[in-house]
Motif scaffolding. Sequence first.
Motif, PDB file in Angstrom:
ATOM      1  N   LYS A   1       0.838  -1.206   0.000  1.00  0.00           N
ATOM      2  CA  LYS A   1       0.000   0.000   0.000  1.00  0.00           C
ATOM      3  C   LYS A   1       0.875   1.259   0.000  1.00  0.00           C
ATOM      4  O   LYS A   1       0.800   2.077   0.917  1.00  0.00           O
ATOM      5  N   PRO A   2       1.708   1.445  -1.021  1.00  0.00           N
ATOM      6  CA  PRO A   2       2.621   2.597  -0.999  1.00  0.00           C
ATOM      7  C   PRO A   2       1.900   3.943  -1.028  1.00  0.00           C
ATOM      8  O   PRO A   2       2.345   4.899  -0.381  1.00  0.00           O
ATOM      9  N   ARG A   3       0.801   4.020  -1.758  1.00  0.00           N
ATOM     10  CA  ARG A   3       0.085   5.305  -1.824  1.00  0.00           C
ATOM     11  C   ARG A   3      -0.586   5.619  -0.483  1.00  0.00           C
ATOM     12  O   ARG A   3      -0.599   6.776  -0.035  1.00  0.00           O
ATOM     13  N   TRP A   4      -1.152   4.605   0.162  1.00  0.00           N
ATOM     14  CA  TRP A   4      -1.769   4.834   1.473  1.00  0.00           C
ATOM     15  C   TRP A   4      -0.703   5.248   2.491  1.00  0.00           C
ATOM     16  O   TRP A   4      -0.925   6.170   3.276  1.00  0.00           O
ATOM     17  N   ARG A   5       0.429   4.575   2.456  1.00  0.00           N
ATOM     18  CA  ARG A   5       1.504   4.922   3.390  1.00  0.00           C
ATOM     19  C   ARG A   5       1.968   6.359   3.178  1.00  0.00           C
ATOM     20  O   ARG A   5       2.196   7.100   4.144  1.00  0.00           O
ATOM     21  N   GLN A   6       2.112   6.751   1.941  1.00  0.00           N
ATOM     22  CA  GLN A   6       2.553   8.115   1.656  1.00  0.00           C
ATOM     23  C   GLN A   6       1.498   9.135   2.072  1.00  0.00           C
ATOM     24  O   GLN A   6       1.842  10.208   2.580  1.00  0.00           O
ATOM     25  N   ASP A   7       0.236   8.801   1.875  1.00  0.00           N
ATOM     26  CA  ASP A   7      -0.849   9.693   2.297  1.00  0.00           C
ATOM     27  C   ASP A   7      -0.810   9.871   3.812  1.00  0.00           C
ATOM     28  O   ASP A   7      -0.949  10.988   4.338  1.00  0.00           O
ATOM     29  N   PHE A   8      -0.616   8.775   4.528  1.00  0.00           N
ATOM     30  CA  PHE A   8      -0.534   8.813   5.989  1.00  0.00           C
ATOM     31  C   PHE A   8       0.645   9.674   6.435  1.00  0.00           C
ATOM     32  O   PHE A   8       0.511  10.550   7.301  1.00  0.00           O
ATOM     33  N   SER A   9       1.810   9.436   5.837  1.00  0.00           N
ATOM     34  CA  SER A   9       3.018  10.176   6.231  1.00  0.00           C
ATOM     35  C   SER A   9       2.914  11.657   5.882  1.00  0.00           C
ATOM     36  O   SER A   9       3.309  12.514   6.675  1.00  0.00           O
ATOM     37  N   ALA A  10       2.381  11.951   4.706  1.00  0.00           N
ATOM     38  CA  ALA A  10       2.232  13.355   4.299  1.00  0.00           C
ATOM     39  C   ALA A  10       1.275  14.080   5.224  1.00  0.00           C
ATOM     40  O   ALA A  10       1.540  15.209   5.668  1.00  0.00           O
ATOM     41  N   THR A  11       0.157  13.437   5.545  1.00  0.00           N
ATOM     42  CA  THR A  11      -0.825  14.037   6.460  1.00  0.00           C
ATOM     43  C   THR A  11      -0.207  14.269   7.828  1.00  0.00           C
ATOM     44  O   THR A  11      -0.390  15.325   8.439  1.00  0.00           O
ATOM     45  N   GLY A  12       0.529  13.291   8.314  1.00  0.00           N
ATOM     46  CA  GLY A  12       1.152  13.421   9.629  1.00  0.00           C
ATOM     47  C   GLY A  12       2.241  14.472   9.682  1.00  0.00           C
ATOM     48  O   GLY A  12       2.487  15.073  10.724  1.00  0.00           O
ATOM     49  N   SER A  13       2.877  14.724   8.550  1.00  0.00           N
ATOM     50  CA  SER A  13       3.996  15.676   8.539  1.00  0.00           C
ATOM     51  C   SER A  13       3.543  17.125   8.442  1.00  0.00           C
ATOM     52  O   SER A  13       4.354  18.039   8.642  1.00  0.00           O
ATOM     53  N   LEU A  14       2.262  17.358   8.135  1.00  0.00           N
ATOM     54  CA  LEU A  14       1.787  18.733   7.933  1.00  0.00           C
ATOM     55  C   LEU A  14       1.715  19.517   9.236  1.00  0.00           C
ATOM     56  O   LEU A  14       1.722  20.743   9.219  1.00  0.00           O
ATOM     57  N   VAL A  15       1.605  18.814  10.340  1.00  0.00           N
ATOM     58  CA  VAL A  15       1.531  19.475  11.646  1.00  0.00           C
ATOM     59  C   VAL A  15       2.667  18.967  12.506  1.00  0.00           C
ATOM     60  O   VAL A  15       2.902  17.765  12.591  1.00  0.00           O
ATOM     61  N   GLU A  16       3.369  19.866  13.159  1.00  0.00           N
ATOM     62  CA  GLU A  16       4.452  19.491  14.064  1.00  0.00           C
ATOM     63  C   GLU A  16       4.088  19.933  15.473  1.00  0.00           C
ATOM     64  O   GLU A  16       4.375  21.055  15.883  1.00  0.00           O
ATOM     65  N   PRO A  17       3.414  19.060  16.231  1.00  0.00           N
ATOM     66  CA  PRO A  17       2.986  19.428  17.581  1.00  0.00           C
ATOM     67  C   PRO A  17       4.172  19.799  18.464  1.00  0.00           C
ATOM     68  O   PRO A  17       5.234  19.178  18.400  1.00  0.00           O
ATOM     69  N   GLU A  18       3.951  20.827  19.282  1.00  0.00           N
ATOM     70  CA  GLU A  18       5.019  21.275  20.180  1.00  0.00           C
ATOM     71  C   GLU A  18       5.171  20.337  21.368  1.00  0.00           C
ATOM     72  O   GLU A  18       6.250  20.217  21.945  1.00  0.00           O
ATOM     73  N   PHE A  19       4.075  19.639  21.710  1.00  0.00           N
ATOM     74  CA  PHE A  19       4.097  18.767  22.876  1.00  0.00           C
ATOM     75  C   PHE A  19       3.797  17.330  22.449  1.00  0.00           C
ATOM     76  O   PHE A  19       3.024  17.088  21.525  1.00  0.00           O
ATOM     77  N   SER A  20       4.395  16.375  23.145  1.00  0.00           N
ATOM     78  CA  SER A  20       4.244  14.967  22.782  1.00  0.00           C
ATOM     79  C   SER A  20       2.881  14.446  23.214  1.00  0.00           C
ATOM     80  O   SER A  20       2.197  15.024  24.066  1.00  0.00           O
ATOM     81  N   ALA A  21       2.491  13.321  22.622  1.00  0.00           N
ATOM     82  CA  ALA A  21       1.226  12.685  22.975  1.00  0.00           C
ATOM     83  C   ALA A  21       1.214  12.284  24.439  1.00  0.00           C
ATOM     84  O   ALA A  21       0.173  12.358  25.110  1.00  0.00           O
ATOM     85  N   GLU A  22       2.375  11.880  24.975  1.00  0.00           N
ATOM     86  CA  GLU A  22       2.464  11.476  26.381  1.00  0.00           C
ATOM     87  C   GLU A  22       2.168  12.658  27.306  1.00  0.00           C
ATOM     88  O   GLU A  22       1.461  12.515  28.311  1.00  0.00           O
ATOM     89  N   GLU A  23       2.696  13.828  26.973  1.00  0.00           N
ATOM     90  CA  GLU A  23       2.436  15.018  27.786  1.00  0.00           C
ATOM     91  C   GLU A  23       0.962  15.394  27.752  1.00  0.00           C
ATOM     92  O   GLU A  23       0.383  15.782  28.775  1.00  0.00           O
ATOM     93  N   ILE A  24       0.358  15.284  26.596  1.00  0.00           N
ATOM     94  CA  ILE A  24      -1.061  15.624  26.449  1.00  0.00           C
ATOM     95  C   ILE A  24      -1.918  14.652  27.236  1.00  0.00           C
ATOM     96  O   ILE A  24      -2.869  15.042  27.924  1.00  0.00           O
ATOM     97  N   LEU A  25      -1.592  13.361  27.171  1.00  0.00           N
ATOM     98  CA  LEU A  25      -2.346  12.362  27.930  1.00  0.00           C
ATOM     99  C   LEU A  25      -2.252  12.616  29.428  1.00  0.00           C
ATOM    100  O   LEU A  25      -3.244  12.488  30.157  1.00  0.00           O
ATOM    101  N   THR A  26      -1.066  12.991  29.883  1.00  0.00           N
ATOM    102  CA  THR A  26      -0.879  13.285  31.300  1.00  0.00           C
ATOM    103  C   THR A  26      -1.784  14.430  31.736  1.00  0.00           C
ATOM    104  O   THR A  26      -2.421  14.376  32.798  1.00  0.00           O
ATOM    105  N   TRP A  27      -1.849  15.473  30.915  1.00  0.00           N
ATOM    106  CA  TRP A  27      -2.715  16.612  31.246  1.00  0.00           C
ATOM    107  C   TRP A  27      -4.188  16.215  31.219  1.00  0.00           C
ATOM    108  O   TRP A  27      -4.952  16.562  32.124  1.00  0.00           O
ATOM    109  N   LEU A  28      -4.604  15.470  30.190  1.00  0.00           N
ATOM    110  CA  LEU A  28      -6.009  15.071  30.086  1.00  0.00           C
ATOM    111  C   LEU A  28      -6.452  14.267  31.310  1.00  0.00           C
ATOM    112  O   LEU A  28      -7.554  14.448  31.833  1.00  0.00           O
ATOM    113  N   LYS A  29      -5.587  13.364  31.771  1.00  0.00           N
ATOM    114  CA  LYS A  29      -5.940  12.505  32.908  1.00  0.00           C
ATOM    115  C   LYS A  29      -5.970  13.268  34.227  1.00  0.00           C
ATOM    116  O   LYS A  29      -6.708  12.903  35.144  1.00  0.00           O
ATOM    117  N   SER A  30      -5.168  14.316  34.332  1.00  0.00           N
ATOM    118  CA  SER A  30      -5.057  15.044  35.606  1.00  0.00           C
ATOM    119  C   SER A  30      -5.997  16.254  35.695  1.00  0.00           C
ATOM    120  O   SER A  30      -6.120  16.857  36.756  1.00  0.00           O
TER     121      SER A  30
END
Length: 593
Positions: A169-198
């Motif tokens: 699935k090269p086209r699907w993989r590239q679509d996934f990677s391109a979509t994911g690369s458009l945003v560069e979050p300043e904070f990691s998913a782990e940090e966000i989860l910690t805040w959501l839980k607390s």
Amino acid sequence: MSNPLQFYIREKQLFQEQLSTVKRRLTQSSLLRLVVFCAICAAVYFFFGNTQLLVPVVVVGVVVFSLLVLRYAALTDKKKKLQALIDINTIEIEALHRNVSNLDTGKEFEDQLHKFSYDIDLFGKGSFFQYLNRTVLVSGKRLLVDLLTSNNTEGIEKKQEVVKELSEKPRWRQDFSATGSLVEPEFSAEEILTWLKSHKNFAPAIMKFMPIVFGIISLGIVVLNYLAFVPLSVTVLWFFIGLGITAIYLKKINVFYHNVNKAKDTFKQYYQLLHLIEVENFASEVLKQKQQAIKTETKKASEIFREFSKMLDAFDQRNNMLIGVVANGFALRDIQLCYKIEQWIATYVHQVENWFEVIAFYDAYNSLGNYAYNHPEHTFPQLSLSNFVIDAHDLGHPLISETSRINNNFSIENEQFFIITGANMAGKSTFLRTVSLSIIMANSGLPVCASRFTYSPIKLITSMRTSDSLSDDESYFFSELKRLKMIVEEISDKKEQSNYFIILDEILKGTNSQDKAIGSRKFVERLVASNSTGIIATHDLSLCEIEKELPEVKNHYFDAEIIDDELHFDYKFKDGICKNMNASFLLKKMDIV
């Protein structure tokens, strides 16, 4: 057999053509916005003083202008994604030409104490990780690192199924990677989860209805004021009442906004990735399970994330003076959004972590699928419980180009130990890294660089690159002893109940020749007695005598020849003991002695 290079060249050209079209449409959209803006200004000029005519004309103009702004934003997003897809295909074209210098080296994951990663150049400049990694998320990269370093020999066939399917699935993989690369979050998913839980809710339950009622009343007052049934003073008083209610919670709202802002980019990115996972058809059991894990009884996970993303975007508009002041005065906007966001968190906080993990899984395995697609000539290991741990044909190191790589046939049975001798630069160390890397690749579900590879899953431990530690006041010899002690403890761990493949390169280098010979011999005897399997490379030919006493030990070598006063290597793995050493020849050749 697919041709990855042709695919990437073709895709890059296609996206470049689409990008040119989008750029033209952006230019047209900009000009159209300018025309509408000028028309609005002209309407204000010509109808100024005629409120009943001016207001509807301006409202229509603003609506049209806003739609054009949204269209421009959509085209801009499409332009960014097309550029990302062009960049992805450019990277793959370069990688197929062995140029990965601009890719992430993974240097932060270098660990001299790890069981094998430092010895086999798994991370760092020119490493296998740099060649393999295509993750776009921090969580995906960490999972990929864990896949490579965990020494996990379970579920290899299921991993292979995932890698094989994603490789197709090269086209699907590239679509996934391109979509994911458009945003560069300043904070990691782990940090966000910690805040959501607390997080502790502060918006009262009454805010579910109060902002709606308040807004309806505000609209009525404004309309009545416009029709001259209510004086302006009433409108102003009502406006300040709204600001006063908002001010009661302002401090908590500001703190909440600061925390919420950390998650905004992540959810904007993740809802699009979830959608790509949801709509794709997967066949392998694991990928179906992961896809099922992001489903709920009522809504898709992507829709739930998208709703939250929209709330966060709307909340971010409070920095706009018009929205931040007017909307709070007439509709209690901030406190209403806080209530909605808090309700979302309370409802989905326990599912968010699982959804984050699913996204990271696809991100990590996309890299493995990409590698398999780029190397159709490699083979997926055939798992076997036969007496052979590895039975490989044409085994080579994947980071050496096909034009200069020398492949070897290599077979080793369970509980066998090979002692490899050979001249300097004859290929011993490269061979040790080749075997090591093939084990790691096999355990990760990757195809290996061989024409055939039969494999009985086994864990890897190495000691190939010990160094002294000035900061810990350790000598080279003591560091090596610690490494060897770690190996003995690992293979003696009764809780582990695992088979180990042990690879050693010139053990006990930090002591004198007599000590080295005696110590090396005793250590080899200890390893053989532990029923482990492995390879030991050495320059000490006396160690080869163990073959006569222990049937588990076999001697092999890499040869060197001096032809016409030049040193030649064939880099071929051979049975027996090396007779030709080259240190004295090289010293003389380079005029050192």
